[in-house]
Motif scaffolding. Structure first.
Motif, mmCIF file in Angstrom:
data_model
loop_
_atom_site.group_PDB
_atom_site.id
_atom_site.type_symbol
_atom_site.label_atom_id
_atom_site.label_comp_id
_atom_site.label_asym_id
_atom_site.label_seq_id
_atom_site.Cartn_x
_atom_site.Cartn_y
_atom_site.Cartn_z
ATOM 1 N N ARG A 448 -56.636 16.198 51.961
ATOM 2 C CA ARG A 448 -57.061 14.809 51.987
ATOM 3 C C ARG A 448 -55.885 13.828 52.112
ATOM 4 O O ARG A 448 -56.038 12.625 51.963
ATOM 5 N N ARG A 449 -54.665 14.273 52.399
ATOM 6 C CA ARG A 449 -53.519 13.377 52.571
ATOM 7 C C ARG A 449 -53.572 12.723 53.937
ATOM 8 O O ARG A 449 -54.133 13.275 54.891
ATOM 9 N N THR A 450 -52.901 11.537 54.022
ATOM 10 C CA THR A 450 -52.796 10.845 55.304
ATOM 11 C C THR A 450 -51.599 11.376 56.062
ATOM 12 O O THR A 450 -50.806 12.162 55.560
ATOM 13 N N LEU A 451 -51.476 10.924 57.295
ATOM 14 C CA LEU A 451 -50.365 11.386 58.119
ATOM 15 C C LEU A 451 -49.022 10.926 57.555
ATOM 16 O O LEU A 451 -48.030 11.668 57.595
ATOM 17 N N GLU A 452 -48.974 9.699 57.053
ATOM 18 C CA GLU A 452 -47.719 9.203 56.493
ATOM 19 C C GLU A 452 -47.299 10.033 55.294
ATOM 20 O O GLU A 452 -46.119 10.363 55.136
ATOM 21 N N GLN A 453 -48.271 10.389 54.448
ATOM 22 C CA GLN A 453 -47.939 11.194 53.275
ATOM 23 C C GLN A 453 -47.462 12.591 53.679
ATOM 24 O O GLN A 453 -46.537 13.147 53.091
ATOM 25 N N ILE A 454 -48.082 13.135 54.702
ATOM 26 C CA ILE A 454 -47.673 14.472 55.156
ATOM 27 C C ILE A 454 -46.256 14.444 55.695
ATOM 28 O O ILE A 454 -45.422 15.306 55.386
ATOM 29 N N GLN A 455 -45.916 13.371 56.507
ATOM 30 C CA GLN A 455 -44.560 13.268 57.052
ATOM 31 C C GLN A 455 -43.537 13.046 55.945
ATOM 32 O O GLN A 455 -42.435 13.619 55.971
ATOM 33 N N ARG A 456 -43.874 12.207 54.952
ATOM 34 C CA ARG A 456 -42.962 11.948 53.840
ATOM 35 C C ARG A 456 -42.706 13.234 53.052
ATOM 36 O O ARG A 456 -41.568 13.547 52.684
ATOM 37 N N ASP A 457 -43.755 13.984 52.817
ATOM 38 C CA ASP A 457 -43.581 15.236 52.063
ATOM 39 C C ASP A 457 -42.721 16.230 52.835
ATOM 40 O O ASP A 457 -41.888 16.949 52.259
ATOM 41 N N MET A 458 -42.902 16.223 54.168
ATOM 42 C CA MET A 458 -42.090 17.128 54.966
ATOM 43 C C MET A 458 -40.611 16.736 54.937
ATOM 44 O O MET A 458 -39.724 17.602 54.843
ATOM 45 N N MET A 459 -40.326 15.368 54.983
ATOM 46 C CA MET A 459 -38.942 14.917 54.924
ATOM 47 C C MET A 459 -38.326 15.219 53.568
ATOM 48 O O MET A 459 -37.164 15.647 53.466
ATOM 49 N N MET A 460 -39.092 15.065 52.527
ATOM 50 C CA MET A 460 -38.578 15.339 51.192
ATOM 51 C C MET A 460 -38.293 16.837 51.034
ATOM 52 O O MET A 460 -37.280 17.227 50.457
ATOM 53 N N ASP A 461 -39.140 17.619 51.573
ATOM 54 C CA ASP A 461 -38.894 19.079 51.485
ATOM 55 C C ASP A 461 -37.632 19.457 52.241
ATOM 56 O O ASP A 461 -36.833 20.282 51.799
ATOM 57 N N GLY A 462 -37.383 18.777 53.424
ATOM 58 C CA GLY A 462 -36.172 19.078 54.187
ATOM 59 C C GLY A 462 -34.915 18.639 53.475
ATOM 60 O O GLY A 462 -33.905 19.353 53.442
ATOM 61 N N ASP A 463 -34.918 17.376 52.855
ATOM 62 C CA ASP A 463 -33.746 16.905 52.127
ATOM 63 C C ASP A 463 -33.441 17.778 50.943
ATOM 64 O O ASP A 463 -32.290 18.103 50.648
ATOM 65 N N GLY A 464 -34.489 18.241 50.285
ATOM 66 C CA GLY A 464 -34.267 19.111 49.123
ATOM 67 C C GLY A 464 -33.638 20.432 49.516
ATOM 68 O O GLY A 464 -32.765 20.969 48.839
ATOM 69 N N ALA A 465 -34.084 20.944 50.632
ATOM 70 C CA ALA A 465 -33.529 22.236 51.081
ATOM 71 C C ALA A 465 -32.062 22.069 51.457
ATOM 72 O O ALA A 465 -31.225 22.919 51.158
ATOM 73 N N ASN A 466 -31.685 20.871 52.131
ATOM 74 C CA ASN A 466 -30.295 20.654 52.516
ATOM 75 C C ASN A 466 -29.399 20.484 51.285
ATOM 76 O O ASN A 466 -28.281 20.982 51.235
#
Length: 476
Positions: A448-466
């Motif tokens: 039930r997330r929006t597109l903006e929330q999905i993109q934000r979560d993906m960016m946060m997951d990438g920064d955390g991994a780096n």
């Protein structure tokens, strides 16, 4: 009235089958066309061939056999014209149907279509002179032999000087041959076989004599060649001795070297001549070897085996064993591709047709090995019915084969679908039984997330991994 009832067996050779009624007949005497002649049988011995007044037949006769032997033909002459034997043991004549059922024409057409004669064997009558005219009265009284009645498919035409009685039609007649002692036929066969054996022995003796003559000629030629070679060797040795003496007279180191060289060449030449003289160029052709030799020896072996089988009247089945390893044992490896099992099978069938005169049946027995085969050969009338049906079974055309293949594929697909449905039903039943104990989660959950929330979560997951990767570099 000397009437006789003729019965016909539906299955010849089976004593348990009840024969059917064919006709009721009586002997018929032909009349002369010229009224001045008193009797037709007194004109010449040939007229007795058509006289049925001397036939002594029993009250009932059963036709329970068929044959295509030459003696069963009605087209043979009434007596042996070459030897002048007028006392022919056969009695021939016409029998007239008196029952009015008109079955004889159909039976005669059946014999003509298959080109064979019908046989009937019965006890001879004591009043028959044929059975007692050959010095066999004791055997006739004891009943050790039987009389023979033959209905040929090719009756001879009625002579021009004879005719049928008034009111008698040819459809009511049947031509028969009668023999009081059936052993007379086998006696002639034995005489013929003895003559053939004598002729074969004479041929074998002639071949042996010719081979001996050839061997003598070859030995003489070898001796002459040896004498010539010895003379040539003596002449060569004399010439070399003279040359050697002349070289020694000249003297010197060079003369001795030349003499030694010539002696060496002389010895080498003598060795070569001895080796070449061992092979006789005038000898006869050597026996065939390789693939051709194996096939020819196998053909000779099968021919002699089938000839013995043909000459033996007591045996009706012969087996021919083909072992491919034994037959190709003496064949070189490069020629074994030419000698296969099909070649030897063809040789067997060829010899069966030649010796059996297209009247024998050859069938292969089932075997467990590819390089071994057993072929059974049956004489005429002794082949089992199942083998005949298997041999006479024709090949199906391509259209019918395609239809059968299509039916098989459709049936197999239908069976696969049925099996698949059964498996699905079994799985559903097993799942339904376990539904009370097992709970299935997250099968219908939605994101039930929006597109903006999905993109934000993906960016946060990438920064955390780096960040975690950078920290890992400095930690050690």
């Amino acid at each position: 009235m000397n009437e006789t009832t003729i019965l016909l067996s539906p299955s010849p050779g089976d004593p348990n089958v009840t024969p059917d009624f064919l006709a009721t007949v009586e002997p018929l005497t032909l009349l002369p066309r010229d009224p001045s002649v008193q009797s037709a049988s007194s004109s010449s011995p040939k007229d007795d061939y058509f006289s049925s007044s001397s036939l002594t037949l029993p009250f009932e006769i059963v036709l329970d056999g068929y044959t295509r032997e030459p003696w069963s033909s009605g087209a043979q002459p009434p007596y042996d014209t070459d030897s002048g034997d007028v006392n022919n043991p056969w009695k021939c004549g016409y029998l007239q149907s008196t029952d009015g059922r008109n079955r004889l024409p159909g039976f005669f057409q059946y014999l003509q279509s298959r080109k064979k004669a019908a046989l009937a064997k019965f006890e001879p009558s004591p009043l028959d002179g044929t059975a007692f005219s050959n010095g066999s009265s004791v055997d006739a009284a004891s009943g050790n032999f039987k009389a023979l009645l033959v209905v040929p498919y090719d009756p001879p035409p009625i002579p021009d000087h004879l005719k049928l009685p008034d009111g008698v039609h040819s459809n009511q007649l049947i031509f028969v041959k009668y023999l009081g002692d059936e052993r007379l036929i086998f006696k002639k066969k034995r005489d013929k076989s003895a003559e053939e054996q004598k002729r074969k022995m004479m041929q074998v003796q002639q071949l042996q004599q010719e081979q001996q003559k050839k061997m003598m000629m070859q030995q003489k030629q070898k001796q002459q060649m040896q004498i010539r070679q010895q003379k040539m060797m003596q002449q060569n040795s004399q010439q070399h001795n003279q040359q050697q003496q002349s070289s020694t007279k000249k003297g010197g180191l060079l003369g001795s070297l030349l003499g030694a060289q010539r002696r060496t060449e002389n010895h080498l030449q003598m060795v070569r001549t001895k080796k070449t003289s061992s092979t006789d160029p005038l000898s006869s052709d050597p026996p065939a070897t390789g693939a051709a030799g194996a096939i020819s020896s196998f053909r000779t072996k099968i021919s002699t085996q089938l000839q013995r089988f043909h000459d033996d009247p007591t045996s009706f089945v012969e087996k021919v064993c083909i072992s491919l390893p034994d037959l190709v044992r003496g064949v070189p490896v490069e020629d074994r591709e030419k000698v296969t099992m099909d070649v030897f099978k063809y040789v067997v069938h060829e010899q069966v047709e030649e010796v059996g005169m297209d009247r024998w049946v050859a069938a292969k027995e089932p075997g467990a090995f590819l390089d071994e085969c057993v072929i059974c050969i049956y004489k005429e009338g002794h082949c089992p019915k199942d083998i005949l049906e298997e041999i006479n079974k024709g090949e199906l055309p391509d259209e019918i084969r395609g239809q059968q293949r299509h039916l098989q594929e459709t049936q197999s697909k239908a069976l696969q679908r049925k099996d698949k449905k059964k498996d699905e039903v079994i799985v559903k039943q097993s799942v339904g039984r376990r539904a009370a104990d097992v709970a299935v989660l997250n099968t219908s959950k939605r994101d039930r997330r929006t597109l903006e929330q999905i993109q934000r979560d993906m960016m946060m997951d990438g920064d955390g991994a780096n960040a975690s990767g950078k920290r890992g570099k400095f930690e050690s």
